[in-house]
Scaffold this active site. Structure first.
Site, short mmCIF file in Angstrom:
data_model
loop_
_atom_site.label_atom_id
_atom_site.label_comp_id
_atom_site.label_asym_id
_atom_site.label_seq_id
_atom_site.Cartn_x
_atom_site.Cartn_y
_atom_site.Cartn_z
N LYS A 122 -6.24 5.23 -21.11
CA LYS A 122 -6.22 5.21 -19.66
C LYS A 122 -5.60 3.74 -19.07
O LYS A 122 -6.19 3.30 -17.83
CB LYS A 122 -7.55 5.45 -18.89
CG LYS A 122 -7.84 7.03 -19.06
CD LYS A 122 -6.99 7.84 -19.27
CE LYS A 122 -6.33 8.26 -18.11
NZ LYS A 122 -5.33 9.53 -18.36
N ARG A 214 -7.10 -2.59 -19.17
CA ARG A 214 -7.04 -2.51 -17.51
C ARG A 214 -8.52 -2.92 -17.16
O ARG A 214 -9.53 -2.89 -18.35
CB ARG A 214 -6.90 -1.03 -17.38
CG ARG A 214 -6.87 -0.51 -16.09
CD ARG A 214 -6.89 1.07 -15.90
NE ARG A 214 -6.70 1.43 -14.67
CZ ARG A 214 -6.31 2.75 -14.08
NH1 ARG A 214 -6.31 3.54 -15.12
NH2 ARG A 214 -6.40 3.01 -12.92
N SER A 222 -10.89 6.43 -14.32
CA SER A 222 -9.64 7.05 -14.69
C SER A 222 -10.21 8.03 -15.93
O SER A 222 -9.64 8.99 -16.04
CB SER A 222 -8.69 6.07 -15.05
OG SER A 222 -7.48 6.78 -15.67
N1 LIG Z 1 3.35 2.30 -13.15
C1 LIG Z 1 2.02 2.55 -12.87
N2 LIG Z 1 1.42 2.15 -11.72
C2 LIG Z 1 0.29 2.67 -11.33
N3 LIG Z 1 -0.54 3.39 -12.26
C3 LIG Z 1 0.10 3.50 -13.62
C4 LIG Z 1 1.35 3.21 -14.03
N4 LIG Z 1 1.48 3.58 -15.30
C5 LIG Z 1 0.32 4.37 -15.60
N5 LIG Z 1 -0.43 4.10 -14.57
C6 LIG Z 1 -1.95 4.73 -14.68
O1 LIG Z 1 -2.16 4.53 -16.18
C7 LIG Z 1 -3.39 5.69 -16.41
C8 LIG Z 1 -3.01 6.43 -17.48
O2 LIG Z 1 -3.02 5.47 -18.54
P1 LIG Z 1 -2.65 5.88 -20.24
O3 LIG Z 1 -1.27 6.26 -20.25
O4 LIG Z 1 -2.80 4.77 -21.00
O5 LIG Z 1 -3.54 7.13 -20.32
S1 LIG Z 1 -3.63 8.02 -21.91
O6 LIG Z 1 -4.75 7.11 -22.58
O7 LIG Z 1 -2.52 7.96 -22.55
O8 LIG Z 1 -4.14 9.26 -21.22
C9 LIG Z 1 -3.41 6.58 -15.22
O9 LIG Z 1 -4.30 6.12 -14.25
P2 LIG Z 1 -5.40 7.17 -13.22
O10 LIG Z 1 -4.25 7.59 -12.41
O11 LIG Z 1 -6.06 5.80 -12.57
O12 LIG Z 1 -5.72 7.88 -13.83
C10 LIG Z 1 -2.05 6.26 -14.46
O13 LIG Z 1 -1.87 6.53 -13.26
#
Ligand SMILES: Nc1ncnc2c1ncn2[C@@H]1O[C@H](COP(=O)(O)OS(=O)(=O)O)[C@@H](OP(=O)(O)O)[C@H]1O
Length: 412
Positions: A122, A214, A222
């Site tokens: 996340k 993060r 998240s």
């Molecule tokens: N560019 C950008 N801007 C804002 N937020 C972003 C962006 N890229 C990834 N995210 C947020 O990152 C969260 C997903 O992280 P991961 O891809 O590492 O998730 S996972 O572990 O693969 O399931 C997930 O967070 P939450 O929405 O808070 O759940 C995504 O929304």
């Protein structure tokens, strides 16, 4: 009591089906099924063809040559594996292994990854991966029909050491090699598992590691929403917990989970673990709701990686920095390219990347479409993570834009 229909009254006619419903069943569904079938068949065909083309005869270290070899092969080397002659002690990141010829006389060559995105869950790892997998010099692990997929090979294994000994299975997760193309592994669960660093270091000592970090308070929320989205959060007698079961004594919470539910989970965890050392908590946290909070103790999780890999082989990206704008994301990806020794790629000019960006913005896992957490929950978590954030800032020698993340110097 049975009711009799008055004689002479007609039963009401069955409700008529709407023509649009019939059209859906007779035309749209078969068309959809045919389209899905075509995509699957095309993917399988492409995969088989790619395998057949992956004939590699030049510059392969034969089995007798390997027996005379001392130490590990350098990245880019291909080792012939006739009769399983390749030894794990000859392997390293970016080393390729060629199978014995198949019935067509074709060899299949696959390469161990040069880079691993190890976490944190996340923390924007998918966003980074979406760019990397479109870099012409990079491929990642794939599923049965050739779609990019997290490998999770070592974290899904009951015994990561045994998984390391069975490295041929790991290799099969990667597509047949193409000259000049490297592979990478994206598995955000690796970071949490303290057994994985030594397994990876003994199989691929020159592996480059990428970690996205993060603010642990937001990461935990998240994470809970991720579990709610997957139907794995339940509530009973006011307690909120993660469970895959469907038992009727508890109620399944659906996405988005309310901030109050997160607060309950946090309070229960804090009460249960308040006397435990944070690294012991992180080490003993396995899967389930028990790891929603300890996954934010990054310093503890990184320690065994730093024990096994040189500092220069780990790049840490801070989520809040790289998601602040598209330019910041592309700058972070450019750092990864330099770190992994890739040519710079102009993602801005790629129509494919533009399509992926639009698709990703629509994905349910994007966008934080849930209510903000309660101020009291945030305060409790900020306090929990204050000391770990400070320790991480000192370890990475950089300032982190999180509570207690000051202190460090600029990145080294
Ligand atoms: N560019 C950008 N801007 C804002 N937020 C972003 C962006 N890229 C990834 N995210 C947020 O990152 C969260 C997903 O992280 P991961 O891809 O590492 O998730 S996972 O572990 O693969 O399931 C997930 O967070 P939450 O929405 O808070 O759940 C995504 O929304």
């Amino acid at each position: 009591m049975m009711l009799r229909r008055a004689s002479g009254t007609k039963a009401p006619p069955p409700p008529e089906r709407l023509p649009s419903q019939d059209k859906y069943k007779t035309r749209v569904l078969p068309l959809l099924a045919a389209a899905v079938g075509c995509i699957v068949a095309a993917s399988l065909l492409l995969r088989t063809t790619a395998t057949a083309w992956a004939v590699q005869t030049d510059d392969v270290v034969t089995c007798p040559e390997q027996r005379r070899m001392s130490g590990r092969a350098v990245p880019g080397t291909t080792l012939a594996d006739d009769g399983h002659c390749v030894q794990a002690s000859s392997l390293d990141a970016g080393v390729c292994v060629e199978d014995a010829a198949d019935w067509r006389g074709a060899h299949r060559r696959r390469c161990l990854p040069s880079l691993a995105v190890i976490g944190a869950m996340k923390s924007g790892t998918t966003n980074i991966m979406l760019y990397l997998q479109n870099h012409p010099q990079l491929r990642t692990s794939e599923d049965m029909i050739g779609w990019p997929q997290e490998s999770r090979y070592f974290s899904a294994a009951h015994d990561p050491e045994a998984a390391g000994r069975n490295w041929r299975f790991y290799l099969r997760k990667y597509p047949p090699a193409t000259d000049g193309v490297l592979t990478f592994d994206k598995s955000p669960n690796y970071l949490l598992n303290p057994k994985i660093p030594s397994v990876l270091a003994s199989l691929m000592p020159s592996l480059k590691l990428l970690v996205c970090l993060r603010n642990p308070t937001s990461r935990a929320y998240s994470h809970l929403q991720h579990e709610c989205r997957n139907g794995r959060v339940r509530q009973a007698e006011g307690a909120v917990f993660r469970s895959k079961s469907n038992d009727e004594s508890s109620e399944r919470l659906s996405f988005p989970c309310a901030p109050e539910a997160f607060d309950r989970l946090v309070r229960a965890q804090l009460a249960a673990k308040k006397d435990l050392d944070k690294c012991a908590w992180a080490r003993g946290s396995g899967s389930g709701d028990s790891n929603v909070l300890p996954r934010g103790f990054y310093d503890c999780q990184l320690a065994p990686w730093f024990d096994r890999f040189p500092r220069s082989q780990l790049l840490a990206l801070v989520f809040e920095d790289f998601v602040s704008s598209r330019e910041a994301t592309l700058e972070a990806v450019a750092r990864v390219e330099r770190f992994a020794g890739l040519e710079p790629f102009d993602y801005g000019r790629s129509a494919r990347v533009a399509a992926v960006e639009r698709l990703y913005a629509l994905m349910p896992s994007r966008g934080g479409r849930y209510a903000p957490m309660l101020a009291a929950t945030r305060a409790a978590l900020d306090e929990l993570y204050c000391a770990p954030n400070r320790a991480l800032s000192a370890t990475l020698r950089r300032r982190l834009p999180w509570p207690c993340g000051g202190g460090g110097e600029r990145p080294v």
